[in-house]
Design an enzyme around this catalytic site. Sequence first.
Site, PDB file in Angstrom:
ATOM      1  CG  ASP A   1      -7.485  10.856  -2.019  1.00 39.79           C
ATOM      2  OD1 ASP A   1      -6.847  10.020  -1.358  1.00 39.79           O
ATOM      3  OD2 ASP A   1      -6.960  11.888  -2.512  1.00 39.79           O
TER       4      ASP A   1
ATOM      5  CG  HIS B   1      -2.855   9.156  15.366  1.00 38.90           C
ATOM      6  ND1 HIS B   1      -2.895   9.888  14.195  1.00 38.90           N
ATOM      7  CD2 HIS B   1      -1.603   8.657  15.454  1.00 38.90           C
ATOM      8  CE1 HIS B   1      -1.706   9.850  13.616  1.00 38.90           C
ATOM      9  NE2 HIS B   1      -0.900   9.100  14.356  1.00 38.90           N
TER      10      HIS B   1
ATOM     11  CG  ASN C   1       0.012   3.314  -0.088  1.00 40.86           C
ATOM     12  OD1 ASN C   1       0.093   2.249  -0.696  1.00 40.86           O
ATOM     13  ND2 ASN C   1      -0.540   4.392  -0.611  1.00 40.86           N
TER      14      ASN C   1
ATOM     15  CB  THR D   1       1.842  11.087   1.649  1.00 44.27           C
ATOM     16  OG1 THR D   1       0.443  10.906   1.400  1.00 44.27           O
ATOM     17  CG2 THR D   1       2.644  10.633   0.445  1.00 44.27           C
TER      18      THR D   1
ATOM     19  CG  HIS E   1      -4.906   8.919  11.021  1.00 34.85           C
ATOM     20  ND1 HIS E   1      -5.322   9.683  12.098  1.00 34.85           N
ATOM     21  CD2 HIS E   1      -5.868   7.966  10.860  1.00 34.85           C
ATOM     22  CE1 HIS E   1      -6.464   9.219  12.574  1.00 34.85           C
ATOM     23  NE2 HIS E   1      -6.826   8.181  11.816  1.00 34.85           N
TER      24      HIS E   1
ATOM     25  CG  HIS F   1      -4.832   6.503   4.690  1.00 33.50           C
ATOM     26  ND1 HIS F   1      -3.741   6.892   5.447  1.00 33.50           N
ATOM     27  CD2 HIS F   1      -4.414   6.537   3.395  1.00 33.50           C
ATOM     28  CE1 HIS F   1      -2.734   7.175   4.645  1.00 33.50           C
ATOM     29  NE2 HIS F   1      -3.107   6.948   3.391  1.00 33.50           N
TER      30      HIS F   1
ATOM     31  CG  HIS G   1      -5.749   4.717  -0.736  1.00 32.38           C
ATOM     32  ND1 HIS G   1      -5.641   5.983  -1.261  1.00 32.38           N
ATOM     33  CD2 HIS G   1      -4.688   4.586   0.107  1.00 32.38           C
ATOM     34  CE1 HIS G   1      -4.568   6.595  -0.766  1.00 32.38           C
ATOM     35  NE2 HIS G   1      -3.970   5.765   0.071  1.00 32.38           N
TER      36      HIS G   1
END
Length: 115
Positions: free
Chosen positions: A30, A46, A88, A96, A99, A101, A103
């Site tokens: 990140d 995507h 998220n 935000t 696409h 992801h 974490h």
Amino acid sequence: MADCIFCKIAGKEIPSTAVYEDDTVIAFRDLEPQAPVHVLVIPKKHIESVLGFGPEDRELAAHILADVIPQVAKEQGLTEKGFRVITNVGTDGGQTVPHLHFHILGGRSLQWPPG
Ligand code: AMP
């Protein structure tokens, strides 16, 4: 997808610090790490969020969760003390980048609940 920053990372149009890559998935550090280890794991295709998984993505979803995330966590030295995996979704979820992801956060004691 045009104008998707993570599609551009997957396509090497934008540089990233990759820690894992195969035909369908890439994991990279990140830009604004929230912990000593902060890696994002994304499908190269995507998909907007977990809500975008179709029946054809079951193998990909299992691969990310059962293979890639554990492997990255091991390679980043997180498995002994533990770590967190978060995705998220949407505005209230704090997403935000639209696409999908995951974490991976670790390397310090993480607080719960998040804000
Ligand atoms: P989220 O808020 O869950 O959508 O997470 C998006 C994450 O992407 C944030 O933690 C950002 O710091 C990270 N990010 C945005 N652009 C980049 C980039 N070019 N390279 C690496 N991480 C990025």
